[in-house]
Design a protein around this motif. Structure first.
Motif, PDB file in Angstrom:
ATOM      1  N   GLU A   1     -88.649-138.598  39.296  1.00 34.09           N
ATOM      2  CA  GLU A   1     -88.639-139.026  40.705  1.00 34.09           C
ATOM      3  C   GLU A   1     -89.833-138.439  41.458  1.00 34.09           C
TER       4      GLU A   1
ATOM      5  N   LYS B   1     -93.623-140.828  42.644  1.00 33.32           N
ATOM      6  CA  LYS B   1     -94.032-141.196  44.004  1.00 33.32           C
ATOM      7  C   LYS B   1     -95.261-140.454  44.526  1.00 33.32           C
TER       8      LYS B   1
ATOM      9  N   GLU C   1     -89.608-145.928  50.051  1.00 36.10           N
ATOM     10  CA  GLU C   1     -88.226-146.135  50.506  1.00 36.10           C
ATOM     11  C   GLU C   1     -87.881-147.623  50.566  1.00 36.10           C
TER      12      GLU C   1
ATOM     13  N   LYS D   1     -87.073-148.581  47.074  1.00 34.57           N
ATOM     14  CA  LYS D   1     -85.776-148.036  46.666  1.00 34.57           C
ATOM     15  C   LYS D   1     -84.621-148.815  47.312  1.00 34.57           C
TER      16      LYS D   1
ATOM     17  N   SER E   1     -81.988-151.135  45.217  1.00 36.10           N
ATOM     18  CA  SER E   1     -80.576-150.768  45.396  1.00 36.10           C
ATOM     19  C   SER E   1     -79.755-151.935  45.930  1.00 36.10           C
TER      20      SER E   1
ATOM     21  N   CYS F   1     -77.003-145.372  46.771  1.00 37.98           N
ATOM     22  CA  CYS F   1     -78.458-145.318  46.954  1.00 37.98           C
ATOM     23  C   CYS F   1     -78.897-146.033  48.229  1.00 37.98           C
TER      24      CYS F   1
ATOM     25  N   HIS G   1     -81.166-144.099  50.831  1.00 34.50           N
ATOM     26  CA  HIS G   1     -82.547-144.511  51.087  1.00 34.50           C
ATOM     27  C   HIS G   1     -82.748-145.187  52.437  1.00 34.50           C
TER      28      HIS G   1
ATOM     29  N   THR H   1     -90.899-155.101  42.750  1.00 33.94           N
ATOM     30  CA  THR H   1     -89.597-154.438  42.624  1.00 33.94           C
ATOM     31  C   THR H   1     -88.532-155.425  42.163  1.00 33.94           C
TER      32      THR H   1
ATOM     33  N   ALA I   1     -91.930-145.622  40.062  1.00 30.50           N
ATOM     34  CA  ALA I   1     -90.949-145.468  41.141  1.00 30.50           C
ATOM     35  C   ALA I   1     -89.874-146.554  41.063  1.00 30.50           C
TER      36      ALA I   1
ATOM     37  N   ILE J   1     -85.874-145.717  40.417  1.00 28.93           N
ATOM     38  CA  ILE J   1     -84.757-146.072  41.293  1.00 28.93           C
ATOM     39  C   ILE J   1     -83.753-146.942  40.548  1.00 28.93           C
TER      40      ILE J   1
ATOM     41  N   TRP K   1     -81.648-144.462  38.666  1.00 33.10           N
ATOM     42  CA  TRP K   1     -80.716-143.792  39.587  1.00 33.10           C
ATOM     43  C   TRP K   1     -79.576-144.746  39.962  1.00 33.10           C
ATOM     44  N   ASN K   2     -79.919-146.004  40.273  1.00 37.75           N
ATOM     45  CA  ASN K   2     -78.892-146.991  40.620  1.00 37.75           C
ATOM     46  C   ASN K   2     -77.854-147.105  39.511  1.00 37.75           C
TER      47      ASN K   2
END
Length: 167
Positions: free
Chosen positions: A36, A40, A49, A52, A56, A64, A68, A106, A140, A144, A147-148
């Motif tokens: 992480e 970034k 952000e 992210k 998410s 998340c 975020h 993304t 990045a 994310i 993490w999600n």
């Protein structure tokens, strides 16, 4: 007429975490945290952000999204741009060309089952980001998404995050 919605513990049973994964796999959590931080470096914090939040949204990760959106607001992002992000293509005028390229990338990376990352999406991002930036942006986005997946799978509970909580 004003309607208020109060958070109550009536929602708690379906929002009980399945597993405190970070507690049971601290080395994995530490490695993710390192990724992480590294991903970034050199990127605009507000752009990160936005990325992210969009990933998410696509992954339906409430934890998340809570985190975020709060971090984006703390970094100076506007509520209007956060709200419009789920329909960014129809409200492109809220975002710079560079931000739009990052958001499109993304989406392509997050939803790989829709046909991989199209050349035009990648090429557009490459026009707006130097190669080192683009490499970090991709990292990045991948981070994310990871993490999600941890948060959704273990049903991490949204609503309790405060900016700076994990730094």
């Amino acid at each position: 007429m004003t309607t208020t919605h109060e958070h109550t513990d009536a929602y708690a049973p379906e929002h009980t975490p399945r597993l405190g994964w970070a507690e049971h796999a601290p080395d994995v959590y530490k490695a993710m945290s390192g990724l992480e931080i590294a991903s970034k470096k050199g990127l605009d914090p507000v752009l990160v952000e936005l990325v992210k939040i969009r990933a998410s949204q696509l992954n339906h990760c409430a934890f998340c999204l809570d985190m975020h959106t709060k971090d984006a607001l703390a970094a100076g992002e506007t509520i209007e741009r956060i709200v419009q992000l789920s329909a960014w293509e129809e409200s492109r005028h809220f975002y710079t060309e560079k931000e739009a390229a990052a958001i499109a990338l993304t989406e392509a990376v997050t939803v790989l089952t829709d046909g991989f990352v199209p050349d035009e999406v990648f090429d557009n991002a490459a026009e707006h980001f130097e190669e080192k930036e683009l490499a970090r942006l991709i990292a990045a986005i991948v981070t994310i998404n990871a993490w999600n997946r941890f948060a959704v799978t273990t049903r991490m509970v949204p609503g309790h995050y405060k900016p700076g909580m994990f730094t």
